[in-house]
Motif scaffolding. Structure first.
Motif, PDB file in Angstrom:
ATOM      1  N   PRO A 814      -3.944  -7.400   0.951  1.00  0.00           N
ATOM      2  CA  PRO A 814      -3.616  -7.875  -0.403  1.00  0.00           C
ATOM      3  C   PRO A 814      -2.623  -6.924  -1.075  1.00  0.00           C
ATOM      4  CG  PRO A 814      -5.760  -6.803  -0.416  1.00  0.00           C
ATOM      5  CD  PRO A 814      -5.316  -6.855   1.015  1.00  0.00           C
ATOM      6  N   LEU A 815      -1.676  -7.483  -1.787  1.00  0.00           N
ATOM      7  CA  LEU A 815      -0.681  -6.642  -2.461  1.00  0.00           C
ATOM      8  C   LEU A 815      -1.341  -5.738  -3.505  1.00  0.00           C
ATOM      9  CD1 LEU A 815       2.370  -6.107  -2.502  1.00  0.00           C
ATOM     10  CD2 LEU A 815       2.569  -7.791  -4.343  1.00  0.00           C
ATOM     11  N   SER A 816      -2.430  -6.196  -4.073  1.00  0.00           N
ATOM     12  CA  SER A 816      -3.128  -5.391  -5.083  1.00  0.00           C
ATOM     13  C   SER A 816      -3.649  -4.087  -4.511  1.00  0.00           C
ATOM     14  CB  SER A 816      -4.283  -6.184  -5.690  1.00  0.00           C
ATOM     15  OG  SER A 816      -5.211  -6.558  -4.672  1.00  0.00           O
ATOM     16  N   ASN A 817      -3.866  -4.046  -3.191  1.00  0.00           N
ATOM     17  CA  ASN A 817      -4.373  -2.845  -2.522  1.00  0.00           C
ATOM     18  C   ASN A 817      -3.242  -1.934  -2.052  1.00  0.00           C
ATOM     19  OD1 ASN A 817      -6.709  -1.396  -1.237  1.00  0.00           O
ATOM     20  ND2 ASN A 817      -5.538  -1.829   0.624  1.00  0.00           N
ATOM     21  N   TRP A 818      -2.018  -2.441  -2.140  1.00  0.00           N
ATOM     22  CA  TRP A 818      -0.855  -1.712  -1.612  1.00  0.00           C
ATOM     23  C   TRP A 818      -0.311  -0.765  -2.678  1.00  0.00           C
ATOM     24  CZ3 TRP A 818       4.605  -1.595  -2.273  1.00  0.00           C
ATOM     25  CH2 TRP A 818       5.314  -1.006  -1.216  1.00  0.00           C
ATOM     26  N   SER A 819      -0.795   0.479  -2.638  1.00  0.00           N
ATOM     27  CA  SER A 819      -0.349   1.478  -3.614  1.00  0.00           C
ATOM     28  C   SER A 819      -0.646   2.873  -3.074  1.00  0.00           C
ATOM     29  CB  SER A 819      -1.056   1.279  -4.969  1.00  0.00           C
ATOM     30  OG  SER A 819      -2.453   1.451  -4.824  1.00  0.00           O
ATOM     31  N   VAL A 820      -0.077   3.876  -3.728  1.00  0.00           N
ATOM     32  CA  VAL A 820      -0.250   5.298  -3.422  1.00  0.00           C
ATOM     33  C   VAL A 820      -0.072   5.545  -1.918  1.00  0.00           C
ATOM     34  CG1 VAL A 820      -1.615   7.356  -3.967  1.00  0.00           C
ATOM     35  CG2 VAL A 820      -1.875   5.312  -5.381  1.00  0.00           C
ATOM     36  N   TRP A 821      -1.090   6.051  -1.231  1.00  0.00           N
ATOM     37  CA  TRP A 821      -0.934   6.459   0.169  1.00  0.00           C
ATOM     38  C   TRP A 821      -0.748   5.250   1.082  1.00  0.00           C
ATOM     39  CZ3 TRP A 821       0.183  11.321   0.426  1.00  0.00           C
ATOM     40  CH2 TRP A 821      -0.351  12.200  -0.517  1.00  0.00           C
ATOM     41  N   THR A 822      -1.393   4.133   0.748  1.00  0.00           N
ATOM     42  CA  THR A 822      -1.208   2.923   1.538  1.00  0.00           C
ATOM     43  C   THR A 822       0.248   2.457   1.457  1.00  0.00           C
ATOM     44  OG1 THR A 822      -3.496   2.283   1.085  1.00  0.00           O
ATOM     45  CG2 THR A 822      -2.018   0.555   1.882  1.00  0.00           C
ATOM     46  N   ALA A 823       0.810   2.474   0.264  1.00  0.00           N
ATOM     47  CA  ALA A 823       2.207   2.074   0.110  1.00  0.00           C
ATOM     48  C   ALA A 823       3.139   3.068   0.800  1.00  0.00           C
ATOM     49  CB  ALA A 823       2.548   1.969  -1.374  1.00  0.00           C
ATOM     50  N   LEU A 824       2.822   4.349   0.684  1.00  0.00           N
ATOM     51  CA  LEU A 824       3.662   5.359   1.330  1.00  0.00           C
ATOM     52  C   LEU A 824       3.721   5.125   2.835  1.00  0.00           C
ATOM     53  CD1 LEU A 824       5.333   7.994   1.175  1.00  0.00           C
ATOM     54  CD2 LEU A 824       3.164   9.240   1.431  1.00  0.00           C
ATOM     55  N   GLU A 825       2.611   4.692   3.415  1.00  0.00           N
ATOM     56  CA  GLU A 825       2.559   4.480   4.857  1.00  0.00           C
ATOM     57  C   GLU A 825       3.636   3.502   5.317  1.00  0.00           C
ATOM     58  OE1 GLU A 825       1.582   5.161   8.609  1.00  0.00           O
ATOM     59  OE2 GLU A 825       0.628   6.191   6.922  1.00  0.00           O
ATOM     60  N   THR A 826       3.889   2.475   4.538  1.00  0.00           N
ATOM     61  CA  THR A 826       4.939   1.505   4.884  1.00  0.00           C
ATOM     62  C   THR A 826       6.281   2.212   5.058  1.00  0.00           C
ATOM     63  OG1 THR A 826       3.780  -0.183   3.608  1.00  0.00           O
ATOM     64  CG2 THR A 826       6.113  -0.597   4.098  1.00  0.00           C
ATOM     65  N   TYR A 827       6.603   3.076   4.117  1.00  0.00           N
ATOM     66  CA  TYR A 827       7.891   3.782   4.168  1.00  0.00           C
ATOM     67  C   TYR A 827       7.912   4.821   5.293  1.00  0.00           C
ATOM     68  CZ  TYR A 827       8.695   1.621  -0.385  1.00  0.00           C
ATOM     69  OH  TYR A 827       8.862   0.708  -1.397  1.00  0.00           O
ATOM     70  N   LEU A 828       6.769   5.469   5.537  1.00  0.00           N
ATOM     71  CA  LEU A 828       6.725   6.470   6.609  1.00  0.00           C
ATOM     72  C   LEU A 828       6.923   5.805   7.976  1.00  0.00           C
ATOM     73  CD1 LEU A 828       3.836   8.874   5.492  1.00  0.00           C
ATOM     74  CD2 LEU A 828       6.307   9.189   5.272  1.00  0.00           C
ATOM     75  N   GLN A 829       6.359   4.621   8.152  1.00  0.00           N
ATOM     76  CA  GLN A 829       6.565   3.923   9.427  1.00  0.00           C
ATOM     77  C   GLN A 829       8.045   3.603   9.641  1.00  0.00           C
ATOM     78  OE1 GLN A 829       3.960   0.508   9.336  1.00  0.00           O
ATOM     79  NE2 GLN A 829       2.222   1.660  10.151  1.00  0.00           N
ATOM     80  N   LEU A 830       8.717   3.193   8.578  1.00  0.00           N
ATOM     81  CA  LEU A 830      10.151   2.919   8.678  1.00  0.00           C
ATOM     82  C   LEU A 830      10.919   4.198   8.992  1.00  0.00           C
ATOM     83  CD1 LEU A 830      10.593   0.501   5.633  1.00  0.00           C
ATOM     84  CD2 LEU A 830      10.762  -0.111   8.052  1.00  0.00           C
TER      85      LEU A 830
END
Length: 913
Positions: A814-830
């Protein structure tokens, strides 16, 4: 017109005692407005003789007509007539009811004559306060330049007509009130009369018979709720006049509607002009205009800037017309508070019986005029301050508020201050509001205005008697406490120019030893007046103003038009909303250098800065300071070891700075004394700042150095971003320990630097607010400090990262859960797949894009498209797997790009893990 001090001196020339007659019982005089001042005051503080001015003329008001015919007061009466006389030899007329005064004046060679009315040419006229047939004649006589000597008492009239009508109906008040002087029904004590050497104080409160609650009731009649959710954000209002009162209040006593009596007229003020045009405010507006009109003949004029008000009034049965400006045939005028071109005309209109409905906010003006006080300079306040009302720069949250109960609307700044002065207990809401209102009131210029100067004198007395509370991190005070109010009042009193050196020497101030002598020799520093950046810049001077002292700042006449400001202190966080205070809520001060020489002061002391406006091309500017001391100041590449050693050993300043072209650290001197050689530390900082700039595609050196300032208390969090970045004192060792930075890293400060690099075009708040800033923390740690991400922060250890991904996917991404460290993970994978270069390239490209979308969904789809194009891979499936709202048209547009085979969010790859 002469200043009150000069006028008082002329009136009291040769008067060494008050030889008043025994039989007459005077009344207390009540003074409001900006022109009125006391002349005779008894030992209880009651004013028995006052003077004022109106239009081109002057008045002297005496609290019993018997005083005008007694030879014991001849020296004063002669002074009064001479001061009132507009030109030498002008006629002096005396009403026949005061025949004895003619003889008193003639014995002193004044050619006085008995006259039924003021004569021509304009001169001086003397009369009692009981004649109601010449009210308009006398007002216009003074307005044209005449001098009026008038005497009487109102306590007997009140016994015949009612105490509640004295201010508005007593004949003398019909005349003198236009100049801010009223006769009251209160007996004046004549036993102990003081001969003052300077203008006496005006009483804080005079409890006369007029009951303003009846006005409040009439204005709020039939209204149970005030809905101020309109088009604009209202300002808060300051109700400070003795005849002013609140009408609309929020739960914290923040005022958004207020009214006042002034002279013979009335005024109603709204905290935003939209409140004057909102249909939901219709019932109140009808009440207001009817109260303002008081059944007077005359038209209701509405300024053309308030076109929507006319239909509201017309629907309520009030005839009105749109008008370009105020005219004398109006009984009520409605306008906005954004122009002071008619300030004097509006004030005289109200004083002579008109009704003024006015609205406006001052927060936008304040945002466009930093370093200028809205109380002093906002056009609306040039109109309203003398009427006892002001518009503050602070905003008030719109909402629906019940009409205040009688107890709530009884709050008044003067009443609260009087209770505070007498150390009476009061509600915490009153205390908290008093701190805000008192600090605001002290920003109104006092020069030449006894009403304001008197209150300053009373505040000085309160503060000197109470002393400053010993506030510190070990001894905090509650925000809604008496101590907190003292801190607020003391701060603003010092800013107003009051000498507060005695306060600063009190216990608990503790910034630096008060016994240290000031450096009397002038110190000239050359600052860089060029600022190519897009924001104003603080330029450090390397100087410090000791607490409670004043400094003189001088620059060339040619530089005064450049918009430079001087700032005292760097701890800019406003703590007024904190529940506990470890220091005063505001300890910095800015003022404009629009004149070659200016005296500046700050009760709390502070480092000195020059604020250079964005885009300035001034170049080198020499500025001279007197009354300041050098602070510990080390600039990389310029300060020698010997000079640094001398500064940290000898400087009495408690704060110092470590400076490069890209970062400035402001820390306590005690922390700097152990730093023998700052060069290695600052070179490391510059390497980190170069990395910050590199990732963000920013110019290096920075157009404006970033700043990190330590403070005993900050407004939010453990640290927070901004200019400057603020941190607690506990963070100072990690900022100044090179070895510790290299071994353990510096996550928090770089995280805040990352916040300062975030841009709205590629930010998706609240999801990425605490996420993308950490890209800079990872980048700096790995590329400069050599610390891998898994070691840079516990949350980036591989097991923690894997667990977060599984948790997120297990919830259905859920997008509501996508924040802080979870959101950072997306960018780190890239980043782990494509490196840092796509990020740098995209951050650079976004700086060139125009018309960027504002909503998150559109911005996220643009990022998906842009990143995919940079790496030439179709990343739509990757972002969809994270729960991003990828639009079909974006997915379709990327279908032509190669599939990302290594996509870590592919189901088969995830299952392998």
């Amino acid at each position: 017109m002469a200043t009150p001090s000069a006028a008082f001196e002329a009136l009291m020339n040769g008067v060494t005692s008050w030889n008043v007659p025994k039989d007459p019982v005077p009344c207390e005089l009540f003074l409001i407005g900006e022109a009125a001042f006391p002349v005779m005051v008894n030992d209880k503080g009651q004013v028995l003789i006052a003077a004022s001015s109106y239009g081109q003329g002057r008045l002297v008001v005496v609290s019993h007509e018997g005083y005008l015919v007694d030879s014991g007061l001849a020296p004063f009466l002669l002074n009064a007539v001479c001061w009132l006389c507009p030109t030498p030899g002008a006629p002096v007329g005396v009403h026949p009811s005061l025949a004895a005064l003619v003889s008193i004046l003639q014995e002193s060679a004044v050619q006085a004559q008995a006259r039924e009315e003021p004569g021509e040419p304009t001169g001086v006229y003397c009369i009692s306060a009981y004649n109601d047939t010449m009210v308009e004649r006398l007002v216009q006589f003074v307005k044209r330049g005449g001098g009026l000597l008038i005497g009487g008492q109102a306590w007997y009239w009140a016994s015949q007509h009612g105490c509640d009508k004295v201010l508005s109906k007593f004949p003398g008040n019909q005349v003198t009130s236009v100049a801010g002087v009223y006769f009251t029904d209160i007996y004046g004590d004549k036993d102990q009369l003081k001969v003052s050497k300077k203008v006496p104080k005006i009483p804080l409160l005079v409890r006369c018979g007029e009951d303003l609650s009846q006005d409040q009731q009439q204005l709020l009649e039939g209204i149970s709720e005030l809905d101020i959710q309109t088009e604009g954000i209202p300002s808060q209002l300051l109700v400070h006049g003795a005849l002013a009162f609140p009408l609309g209040l929020d739960a914290n006593l923040g005022c958004f509607l207020a009214a006042a009596r002034y002279g013979r007229g009335r005024v109603v003020l709204a905290a935003h002009e939209s409140l004057l045009c909102a249909p939901k405010m219709g019932p109140f507006l009808l009440n207001a205009v009817r109260w303002l009109a008081r059944d007077q003949a005359g038209k209701i004029g509405v300024n053309m800037g308030l076109t929507s008000l006319c239909p509201l009034l017309s629907a309520g049965g009030l005839a009105c017309s749109l008008e370009p400006q105020l005219t004398r045939d109006m009984c009520v005028y409605c306008c906005k508070a954004y122009s002071d071109q008619e300030a004097r005309e509006l004030q005289e209109f109200v004083a002579e019986g008109g009704g003024l409905l006015i609205g406006g906010q001052a927060w936008w003006w304040a945002s466009q005029h930093p370093g200028h006080s809205a109380l002093a300079s906002f056009p609306g306040n040039r109109i309203l301050n003398p009427l006892g009302l002001s518009i503050l720069a602070q905003t008030l949250s719109p909402g629906r508020f019940p009409t205040p109960a009688p107890k709530m609307r009884s709050y008044h700044f003067r009443r609260a201050l009087s209770a505070f002065q007498e150390a009476l207990s009061m509600e915490k809401s009153w205390l908290a509001r008093l701190g805000v209102d008192g600090a605001a009131f002290l920003q109104i210029p006092t020069e030449g205005v006894p009403a304001y100067a008197s209150l300053h004198r009373q505040l000085r007395k309160i503060l000197h008697q109470a002393g400053l509370p010993a506030v510190s991190r070990h001894s905090p005070v509650a925000r809604d406490s008496r101590e907190a109010v003292l801190l607020c009042l003391a701060t603003e009193l010092a800013r107003s120019g009051t000498d507060c050196s005695r306060l600063a020497q009190g216990p608990g101030t503790g910034t630096c030893p008060s016994s240290l002598r000031l450096f009397e020799q002038p110190i000239t520093v050359e600052i860089n007046g060029t600022n190519p950046g897009s924001s104003d810049s603080w330029v450090s001077t390397g100087l410090y103003l000791l607490e409670g002292q004043s400094a003189e700042v001088c620059l060339s006449e040619a530089t005064t038009s450049a918009g430079l400001k001087v700032q005292l202190g760097c701890h800019t966080d406003d703590l007024s909303k904190a529940s506990k205070l470890c220091r005063a809520p505001m300890v910095t001060h800015q003022c404009c250098m629009d004149q070659p020489r200016r005296s500046v002061s700050c009760l709390w002391g502070g480092l000195l800065y020059i604020i250079v406006l964005k885009g300035s091309t001034l170049g080198p500017v020499p500025i001279t300071f007197r009354g300041v001391v050098p602070a510990p100041y080390y600039r990389l590449g310029q300060t020698s070891q010997e000079e640094w050693r001398r500064l940290i050993q000898e400087s009495p300043a408690p704060w110092g700075e470590l400076v490069t072209d890209n970062i400035i650290l402001t820390v306590p001197t005690t922390n700097l004394r152990s730093l023998e050689n700052p060069e290695p530390l600052l070179r490391l900082w510059d390497q980190m700042m170069a990395a910050v700039a590199r990732l963000g595609a920013q110019p290096f050196p920075f157009c404006r150095p970033e700043r990190i300032v330590a403070d005993v208390q900050i407004s939010a969090g453990w640290m927070h971003s901004g200019y400057p970045i603020m941190c607690h004192l506990e963070s100072v060792p990690e900022l100044t320990n090179e070895a510790g930075m290299r071994s353990s890293g510096l996550w928090g400060p770089v995280h805040e630097l990352g916040h300062n690099q975030q841009r709205s075009g590629w930010e998706f708040p609240p999801h990425t607010t605490e996420a993308t800033c950490n890209l800079w923390s990872v980048y700096v740690h790995e590329t400069v400090l050599g610390i891998p991400r898994a070691q840079a922060h516990p949350e980036l250890k591989p097991p923690e990262r894997e667990k977060r991904i599984k948790t997120h996917l297990g919830k259905g991404a859920p997008l509501s859960n996508w924040s802080v460290w979870t959101a950072l993970e997306t960018y780190l994978q890239l980043q782990e797949a494509f490196g840092w270069e796509p990020f740098t390239q995209l951050f650079a490209e976004y700086q060139t894009l125009s018309g960027l979308p504002k909503d998150n969904a559109s911005k996220m789809n643009l990022w998906v498209k842009k990143f995919s194009e940079k790496v030439q891979k179709n990343l739509a499936p990757f972002f969809k797997a994270w729960g991003w709202p990828v639009q079909k048209e974006v997915s379709d547009s990327l279908a032509c790009l190669p599939e990302w085979q290594e996509n870590p969010m592919r189901g088969d790859l995830l299952s392998q893990k």
